[in-house]
Write an enzyme that holds these catalytic residues in place. Structure first.
Site, PDB file in Angstrom:
ATOM      1  N   LYS A   1       1.016  -1.161  -0.058  1.00 37.69           N
ATOM      2  CA  LYS A   1       0.017  -0.146   0.080  1.00 37.69           C
ATOM      3  C   LYS A   1       0.734   1.142   0.108  1.00 37.69           C
ATOM      4  O   LYS A   1       2.055   1.239   0.674  1.00 37.69           O
ATOM      5  CB  LYS A   1      -0.939  -0.003   1.179  1.00 37.69           C
ATOM      6  CG  LYS A   1      -1.736   1.145   1.458  1.00 37.69           C
ATOM      7  CD  LYS A   1      -2.794   1.121   2.590  1.00 37.69           C
ATOM      8  CE  LYS A   1      -3.893   2.052   2.737  1.00 37.69           C
ATOM      9  NZ  LYS A   1      -4.473   1.857   3.758  1.00 37.69           N
TER      10      LYS A   1
ATOM     11  N   SER B   1      -9.275   3.023   3.447  1.00 32.66           N
ATOM     12  CA  SER B   1      -8.148   3.571   2.242  1.00 32.66           C
ATOM     13  C   SER B   1      -7.221   2.567   1.557  1.00 32.66           C
ATOM     14  O   SER B   1      -6.573   2.844   0.814  1.00 32.66           O
ATOM     15  CB  SER B   1      -7.313   4.427   3.111  1.00 32.66           C
ATOM     16  OG  SER B   1      -6.395   3.595   4.330  1.00 32.66           O
TER      17      SER B   1
ATOM     18  N   SER C   1      -9.983   0.700   7.228  1.00 36.33           N
ATOM     19  CA  SER C   1      -9.379   0.564   5.842  1.00 36.33           C
ATOM     20  C   SER C   1      -8.828  -0.836   5.493  1.00 36.33           C
ATOM     21  O   SER C   1      -8.418  -0.823   4.220  1.00 36.33           O
ATOM     22  CB  SER C   1      -8.047   1.747   5.740  1.00 36.33           C
ATOM     23  OG  SER C   1      -8.403   2.956   6.162  1.00 36.33           O
TER      24      SER C   1
END
Length: 487
Positions: free
Chosen positions: A78, A156, A180
């Site tokens: 990520k 996210s 997230s």
């Protein structure tokens, strides 16, 4: 598309690692298959925003590639706080993207991913500072949900979830400060475990006393359990350390969880909107669990009805955004300004600047009190709490577009959408989203199970039980995002 790219598209990481271990494929062959899928699907989905394919090729071809449990399996990081020596990290920021700053060291978790034998090939999209439950930063543009291109993949960790749901890689790094991991897992039909606070170090650049934790989104419970085994444990100087498990989490796969006492939350605890699709999903999951012999009854911690909970969370969240902005400035060697930060986040930065030290201490104290109140419900004899993961199915991307007149609008929309995940960041408890339902439109609807602090073992046992009884691995999005099948 080559045979291997198709053959391994829906194969989980455990099976891909087994191919390498048996000598049936090489790490380089697995990587090339993943690169082929990324190059085919990513132009439509925009899930992978930073590629380092040539570097990954050198890693895969290296005879000294670590002989960990996932040796040779392609993986993605990520684009948020996961420093990888020699590579860039933007944190979803226009300013950091433009600067192209190169990290000089790995975070502890990234070093553990490498030691597990994973071949890391790039970074997935995230909102700026990971602040929203959607993934459409100004820096990189919107990531689209493979199940419906007009819908959010969540956030996210939305880029990670879209990449896994589309079959680019079998699992990918994800993090969770307010949902997230669980939110994109729900939106994209994946498994998303938020570990206990302090289960996996976030050092050396972040602190375990914050809201965020790290792990992955995956297609199978076994991949999540085995990756947790590979990367769990404290780092140097950690201040919150979860109790060590009694045995490997992989040993919990298929283990009898016993007859559990499970509370069902199928209403919005604060009286707000809850979509009927999410109610149907959680009630269907309750029936599944009852069919397995568990006791499920309407019950949930009363503190979840606290109408001041959102303000308590947002005071901490705003402070984290302000600290992240300060950290970005340190990376760039200058102070960040309003022109550097997206409007929705700058509002939070300004809010944090207005907080006094006493205000912040009061918010922390309120959070600690809430943590004790929420954990008490499990101490009183409950094993699990079953809730919807989200209050609504995956939303259209347009729901989160910036409004110059109302810069807080995306955050307000986020609060209604992601109403069920933040409490467990505040309490530090583990929670998992499982892909047990799809609505009439075919969109994934996740359900959430939360356990007592430190009890990922219980979650993995029950998740494995549900996966065996109601398998989801064969459920894939249609191929309308593929470059050879775009419609």
């Amino acid at each position: 598309m080559t045979g291997l790219a198709d053959e391994t598209r829906w194969m989980d990481a455990t099976d891909q690692a087994a191919l390498v271990a048996k000598g049936e494929v090489t790490p380089s062959e697995l990587l090339e298959a993943a690169i082929e899928r990324i190059e085919q699907s990513n132009p439509v989905l925009n899930a992978v925003v930073i590629e380092w394919f040539d570097h990954a090729r050198s890693l895969a071809a290296d005879p000294n590639l670590p002989n960990g449990p996932f040796r040779g399996v392609p993986f993605l990081l990520k684009d948020l706080y996961t420093s990888f020596a020699g590579q860039t990290l933007s944190n979803g920021s226009v300013a950091l993207k433009a600067a192209g700053r190169i990290d000089t060291a790995d975070t502890t978790l990234v070093a553990r991913f490498k030691a597990a034998g994973l071949v890391i090939a790039g970074r997935t999209n995230t909102p700026e500072m990971g602040s929203l439950p959607t993934t459409q930063p100004l820096a990189w543009g919107a990531t689209r949900n493979p199940w419906a291109l007009d819908r959010t993949p969540g956030g996210s960790s939305g880029g990670a979830a879209a990449a896994v749901a589309a079959g680019m890689v079998p699992f990918a790094n994800a993090s969770d400060g307010g949902g997230s991991i669980r939110i994109p897992a729900s939106c994209c039909g994946l498994v998303g475990l938020k570990p206990s606070q302090g289960r996996i170090t976030v050092g050396p650049l972040r602190a375990e006393v914050g809201l965020g934790v790290e792990l992955c989104v995956s297609r199978t419970v076994r991949d999540t359990a085995r990756l947790l085994d590979a990367v769990r444990g404290p780092g140097v100087g950690d201040t919150v350390i979860a109790p060590a498990p009694q045995r490997p989490y992989a040993d919990e796969l298929g283990a009898d969880p016993g007859r559990l006492r499970i509370g069902l939350l199928d209403v919005h605890p604060r009286g707000d909107f809850l979509h009927e699709d999410c109610v149907s999903a959680v009630r269907a999951a309750a029936s599944m669990l009852e069919g397995m012999g568990h006791t499920v009854e309407p019950a949930w911690p009363g503190c979840l009805a606290d109408t001041t909970l959102v303000d308590k969370f947002m005071a901490l969240w705003a402070t984290q955004m302000a600290m992240a902005t300060r950290g970005f400035g340190e990376m760039l060697g200058r102070e960040m300004t309003k022109d550097d930060i997206e409007p929705v986040n700058w509002v939070l930065v300004e809010q944090a600047q207005r907080l006094t030290a006493v205000d912040y201490a009061a918010a922390q104290a309120a959070g600690w009190a809430f943590r004790r109140d929420l954990q008490q419900w499990w101490a009183d004899g409950w094993d699990l709490l079953l809730t919807p993961t989200l209050a609504e199915p995956p939303l259209p991307l347009t729901e989160f577009e910036d409004d110059p007149e109302q810069p807080t609008a995306p955050m307000r929309r986020a609060g209604r959408f992601a109403a069920f995940t933040p409490p467990f960041n505040m309490s530090g408890q583990p929670a998992i989203s499982l892909p047990l339902h799809r609505n009439a439109e075919g969109l994934p609807i996740g359900v959430q199970l939360a356990a007592a602090y430190g009890r990922e073992d219980v979650l993995i046992r029950v998740a494995s039980q549900l996966e065996s009884a109601h398998p989801w691995l064969s459920q894939h999005p249609a191929a309308h995002w593929r470059s050879d099948g775009l419609r």
